[in-house]
Motif scaffolding. Structure first.
Motif, PDB file in Angstrom:
ATOM      1  N   SER A 239       0.831  -1.198   0.000  1.00  0.00           N
ATOM      2  CA  SER A 239       0.000   0.000   0.000  1.00  0.00           C
ATOM      3  C   SER A 239       0.869   1.252   0.000  1.00  0.00           C
ATOM      4  O   SER A 239       1.913   1.295   0.642  1.00  0.00           O
ATOM      5  N   ARG A 240       0.396   2.276  -0.720  1.00  0.00           N
ATOM      6  CA  ARG A 240       1.102   3.541  -0.751  1.00  0.00           C
ATOM      7  C   ARG A 240       0.456   4.504   0.233  1.00  0.00           C
ATOM      8  O   ARG A 240      -0.742   4.445   0.484  1.00  0.00           O
ATOM      9  N   PRO A 241       1.248   5.429   0.814  1.00  0.00           N
ATOM     10  CA  PRO A 241       0.655   6.396   1.746  1.00  0.00           C
ATOM     11  C   PRO A 241      -0.386   7.263   1.053  1.00  0.00           C
ATOM     12  O   PRO A 241      -0.257   7.583  -0.134  1.00  0.00           O
ATOM     13  N   LEU A 242      -1.400   7.679   1.809  1.00  0.00           N
ATOM     14  CA  LEU A 242      -2.406   8.569   1.239  1.00  0.00           C
ATOM     15  C   LEU A 242      -1.795   9.896   0.808  1.00  0.00           C
ATOM     16  O   LEU A 242      -2.284  10.542  -0.118  1.00  0.00           O
ATOM     17  N   ALA A 243      -0.697  10.298   1.459  1.00  0.00           N
ATOM     18  CA  ALA A 243      -0.031  11.532   1.055  1.00  0.00           C
ATOM     19  C   ALA A 243       0.464  11.441  -0.376  1.00  0.00           C
ATOM     20  O   ALA A 243       0.519  12.452  -1.093  1.00  0.00           O
ATOM     21  N   ASP A 244       0.839  10.234  -0.822  1.00  0.00           N
ATOM     22  CA  ASP A 244       1.280  10.072  -2.207  1.00  0.00           C
ATOM     23  C   ASP A 244       0.159  10.395  -3.178  1.00  0.00           C
ATOM     24  O   ASP A 244       0.386  10.955  -4.256  1.00  0.00           O
ATOM     25  N   LEU A 245      -1.056  10.022  -2.830  1.00  0.00           N
ATOM     26  CA  LEU A 245      -2.193  10.314  -3.691  1.00  0.00           C
ATOM     27  C   LEU A 245      -2.387  11.820  -3.819  1.00  0.00           C
ATOM     28  O   LEU A 245      -2.659  12.334  -4.908  1.00  0.00           O
ATOM     29  N   LEU A 246      -2.238  12.550  -2.725  1.00  0.00           N
ATOM     30  CA  LEU A 246      -2.357  14.002  -2.776  1.00  0.00           C
ATOM     31  C   LEU A 246      -1.324  14.580  -3.735  1.00  0.00           C
ATOM     32  O   LEU A 246      -1.619  15.479  -4.525  1.00  0.00           O
ATOM     33  N   LEU A 247      -0.105  14.052  -3.691  1.00  0.00           N
ATOM     34  CA  LEU A 247       0.920  14.548  -4.604  1.00  0.00           C
ATOM     35  C   LEU A 247       0.559  14.243  -6.049  1.00  0.00           C
ATOM     36  O   LEU A 247       0.788  15.070  -6.941  1.00  0.00           O
ATOM     37  N   GLU A 248      -0.004  13.068  -6.297  1.00  0.00           N
ATOM     38  CA  GLU A 248      -0.458  12.742  -7.652  1.00  0.00           C
ATOM     39  C   GLU A 248      -1.446  13.799  -8.146  1.00  0.00           C
ATOM     40  O   GLU A 248      -1.397  14.242  -9.294  1.00  0.00           O
ATOM     41  N   GLN A 249      -2.362  14.185  -7.282  1.00  0.00           N
ATOM     42  CA  GLN A 249      -3.396  15.130  -7.671  1.00  0.00           C
ATOM     43  C   GLN A 249      -2.846  16.545  -7.855  1.00  0.00           C
ATOM     44  O   GLN A 249      -3.288  17.281  -8.732  1.00  0.00           O
ATOM     45  N   VAL A 250      -1.869  16.914  -7.025  1.00  0.00           N
ATOM     46  CA  VAL A 250      -1.248  18.232  -7.153  1.00  0.00           C
ATOM     47  C   VAL A 250      -0.393  18.313  -8.407  1.00  0.00           C
ATOM     48  O   VAL A 250      -0.377  19.328  -9.111  1.00  0.00           O
ATOM     49  N   GLU A 251       0.287  17.233  -8.699  1.00  0.00           N
ATOM     50  CA  GLU A 251       1.241  17.232  -9.806  1.00  0.00           C
ATOM     51  C   GLU A 251       0.576  17.322 -11.172  1.00  0.00           C
ATOM     52  O   GLU A 251       1.200  17.780 -12.127  1.00  0.00           O
ATOM     53  N   PHE A 252      -0.674  16.899 -11.281  1.00  0.00           N
ATOM     54  CA  PHE A 252      -1.332  16.833 -12.585  1.00  0.00           C
ATOM     55  C   PHE A 252      -2.568  17.714 -12.572  1.00  0.00           C
ATOM     56  O   PHE A 252      -3.692  17.246 -12.382  1.00  0.00           O
ATOM     57  N   CYS A 253      -2.363  19.012 -12.735  1.00  0.00           N
ATOM     58  CA  CYS A 253      -3.491  19.942 -12.792  1.00  0.00           C
ATOM     59  C   CYS A 253      -2.999  21.261 -13.351  1.00  0.00           C
ATOM     60  O   CYS A 253      -1.781  21.486 -13.470  1.00  0.00           O
ATOM     61  N   ASP A 254      -3.923  22.147 -13.691  1.00  0.00           N
ATOM     62  CA  ASP A 254      -3.523  23.489 -14.106  1.00  0.00           C
ATOM     63  C   ASP A 254      -4.140  24.575 -13.234  1.00  0.00           C
ATOM     64  O   ASP A 254      -3.928  25.752 -13.466  1.00  0.00           O
TER      65      ASP A 254
END
Length: 418
Positions: A155-170
């Motif tokens: 399992s990956r930390p939930l914080a990693d998911l937040l980074l995924e969402q921050v990294e891919f947006c405008d």
């Protein structure tokens, strides 16, 4: 003519639904909405639909069970294409699950079947200022947050998911700024700008953002979003060449073809347990408030509509995220309306659950946690329900929910909305 579409992302409890509800109330455009939530209870769809007017023509479409990115080749694509064929609207907003990753969703509106009738205009990520600062704000100024990788269970930390969402947006909407100091807010913005230098950053409270900021974006540049070089270079400097290449490729996934997307459910990747709680009996207000003051540590998110005794007219939304618990009146039970309005609502919602005595009154919660004994939590919720004797008693003698002793709980339950 293609319809512009915006994808709305953000972690559990960041305020996506609040922002979307505000947008629907303030925008003069005809907006169609697709809402995706984890579990069998699509709470966010219910809350958004409760804020719309039957006469406006707004359409709210619900997808369930969380994995919107893996459903896109099927249910989502068919649904949004059918929506485009059967209804006239100016804009589509897709609210992704709180554990949804934005990139595979975006690709379907650029290269998938939905790319015909739709143009992807924007990917917006909503960030909870308080939680982001608590996670990352104490790190040194030159040390942006980094991915942790899977633990021994995979399992990956939930914080990693937040980074995924921050990294891919405008566009980054930093919400709940009332919960941080000015210095903390500036630190959050600085970190976000380091992680995603190409995105515009907007700070707000209670999801209050100018609709034109959310809807009038330039067309989303998919390839530019996958190559946001500022934060990637910082991450690559901290890892060996092979590891940095794997991070750049999102774990070896081919960006040119999404068939290699990891089809495991997001809840599996991030170690999240999902359950639902549905009862057609009201909560005793005092016992319910006592429970909310003592929720288990493993609970990440709880959200849904509650039926509380002595609140026969009011549909109360309970929302828990992190350390915050909120009770808020978000509408009326249909059963409390006039016969004419009841008939109109029931005609428009043929699948609505209806009890001959209590109508649509019910409690329906989504429960999300890690290392959480769901059976124990369900039992504690059941203990809050009225007993048979209490059901027959005078409910007006029950005290209403109040913030006394609630710690970080906020209550807004005195509003008698018509």
């Amino acid at each position: 003519m293609s319809v512009p579409v915006t994808i709305l992302c953000g972690e559990l409890g960041a305020g996506k639904t609040t922002l979307l509800s505000e947008l629907l109330e303030t925008s003069e455009r005809d907006i169609a909405v697709l809402v995706n939530d984890v579990g069998a209870v699509n709470v966010d769809a219910d809350l958004v639909e409760a804020r719309t007017d039957l006469t406006t023509g707004e359409e709210v479409l619900a997808l369930e069970n969380g994995c919107i990115c893996c459903s896109l080749g099927g249910e989502l694509s068919r649904s949004v294409i059918q929506l485009w064929k059967e209804h006239d609207f100016e804009y589509l907003i897709v609210e992704a699950s709180g554990i949804g990753e934005p990139e595979p969703i975006a690709r379907q509106f650029v290269r998938g079947p939905a790319g015909g009738p739709y143009d992807l205009d924007a990917v917006i990520t909503v960030v909870d200022a308080r939680r982001f600062y608590d996670r990352f704000g104490d790190s040194a100024a030159d040390e942006p947050p980094t991915r942790q990788g899977p633990d021994e269970t995979g399992s990956r930390p939930l914080a990693d998911l937040l980074l995924e969402q921050v990294e891919f947006c405008d566009l980054l909407v930093v919400n709940k700024c009332d919960l941080v100091s000015a210095a903390e807010r500036e630190r959050v913005v600085a970190l976000l700008e380091t992680l995603q230098p190409r995105a515009e950053v907007v700070t707000t409270e209670y999801g209050d953002v100018d609709p034109e900021t959310l809807l009038d974006s330039e067309r989303f540049d998919l390839e530019a979003a996958t190559k946001s070089a500022g934060w990637k270079q910082l991450l690559e400097d901290e890892t060996a060449h092979d590891e940095s290449k794997a991070a750049h490729d999102h774990g070896g996934h081919n960006h040119d073809h999404d068939h290699n997307h990891d089809h495991s459910h997001p809840s599996e990747r991030y170690g999240v347990a999902v359950d639902t709680y549905h009862r057609q009996r009201p909560f005793h207000p005092e016992r319910f408030v006592a429970l909310l003051a003592d929720l288990p540590d493993g609970l990440v998110r709880a959200k849904g509509l509650c039926w509380v005794a002595n609140r026969e007219r009011q549909a109360i939304t309970m929302s828990y995220a992190g350390t915050e618990t909120t009770l808020e009146v978000t509408g009326r039970w249909i059963a409390s309306l006039s016969d004419e309005r009841q008939a109109a609502f029931r005609d428009s919602q043929p699948d609505l659950t209806w009890d001959e005595e209590w109508g649509d009154r019910e409690t329906r919660l989504a429960l999300i946690g890690r290392n959480l004994a769901m059976d124990d939590l369900q039992a504690r919720l059941d203990h809050c329900l009225l007993t048979d004797d209490e059901l027959d008693a005078d409910w007006s003698t029950f005290e209403n929910p109040a913030p006394t002793g609630m710690g970080d709980m906020t209550t807004v339950v005195s509003d008698e909305r018509s």
